[in-house]
Design a protein around this motif. Sequence first.
Motif, short mmCIF file in Angstrom:
data_model
loop_
_atom_site.label_atom_id
_atom_site.label_comp_id
_atom_site.label_asym_id
_atom_site.label_seq_id
_atom_site.Cartn_x
_atom_site.Cartn_y
_atom_site.Cartn_z
N PRO A 1 -36.60 27.03 -43.12
CA PRO A 1 -36.74 25.87 -42.24
C PRO A 1 -36.20 24.60 -42.89
N GLN B 1 -39.14 21.03 -45.86
CA GLN B 1 -40.52 21.14 -45.41
C GLN B 1 -40.61 20.99 -43.90
N LYS B 2 -41.58 21.62 -43.30
CA LYS B 2 -41.84 21.45 -41.88
C LYS B 2 -42.68 20.21 -41.65
N ARG C 1 -35.87 20.12 -42.13
CA ARG C 1 -36.13 18.92 -41.33
C ARG C 1 -34.96 17.96 -41.55
N GLN D 1 -36.30 19.69 -36.27
CA GLN D 1 -36.96 20.70 -37.08
C GLN D 1 -36.26 22.02 -36.80
N SER E 1 -45.42 18.27 -38.87
CA SER E 1 -46.37 18.62 -37.81
C SER E 1 -46.14 17.76 -36.58
N SER F 1 -35.71 25.94 -37.29
CA SER F 1 -36.44 27.15 -37.64
C SER F 1 -35.65 28.36 -37.19
#
Length: 387
Positions: free
Chosen positions: A129, A338-339, A131, A157, A341, A159
Amino acid sequence: MKKVFVLFFLILMSNGYSQNTEISIVLKDADSNLPIEDVTVLVLKTKQNLLSNSDGIVTFVLNGVSNIQIAHTSYLAVTIRSTILKEKVNIVYLKNSVNNLDEIIITKQHPQKILKSIVENSIKKLSVPARLKVYSREFFKLNGNYSYYNDGLINFQISGKEKNFKADILVEQNRSIGLLETDVSNYLLGYNLNDIMQNYYNFKYLNSILDTRAKKEYDFLIKSYTANSDYYMMLITPLDDAKELLDDFTIIYDKKKKLIIEASSSVSPAIVAKIKDKTAVGSKNVYKSLFKTMYKYDGSNYYLISSKEEIGFEKIDKKGTNNIEIRNYFVITNFSDQKFSFNESDIFKDKTLFNKKDVILTDYWNVSGLTTTEEEQGIINSIENEH
């Protein structure tokens, strides 16, 4: 304007540095003194990526001292210390590393087969993943006049994996300037944000030259790349008897890591001149088309760093012909593996920023990673004044 010469070495200075300083750097060729477009500049302190415009300019705000990495596929990469940038506008000269003619590379495999393996490996190696914080800018031109503009800060984002990439979109800030005639607005909505990142990560724009029939339509040539001994350059050009609107392609790739660094294409005027215009209602006659994507490998991560697309076409309808041009820029200002939220309701699902209400919290366009040229700023000002 202070000149900072960057050739084969740098003399770093260690004087004090002001806080929250806005700095502009003009990147120029050390031999020709001409500005250099599409130079990638990384401010290590903030991890911000910047891209020089057609005037060779990048602008950013820096709080404290930082190393600044400067890179372009045709120039020697350098790292400078921000403390040597004493003026508000500083010139940095880059040394062109092209000294000899590129040599043609003879291979046992057909270059198209090599390209297929490079694309497959590049897709596989893309960091996911991921960002991506993206600054997006679009200009719209109708019948010779600039009539609409938008830009925005967008988080993508990324994925999924290989051929099944997914991009969730969150818009931080955006603005739109100008009004478009309703009868042509559907053609002036710009590039579809919901699939554009998947296209870049799947190298969709290269599909036409990866197809088996492309061997009968294009000439494939691999050359050494004296600008960087780690790279090869593949040139894919339409054959002389081409009867369709086919692009010229240039692929620059790392010959050891098998990763695409740059991919670009454009329709040559000679090809456009040979194609007969369509006259039926609903037809589009493309007279200009180009794209350029740039990717970065930083030793651990491989990701998109910028893109540029432009198209010009005539649209035939019952009332006549409309001439439409769209120019789009993407600059990935920050990358993270990093993902983040977010709520499902926060995801932006429209195709473009066209109808999104303006959200302006800061003057983000001034520190966007892509400084406007005087010409571009003039266009924005004129559209704003007219509407």
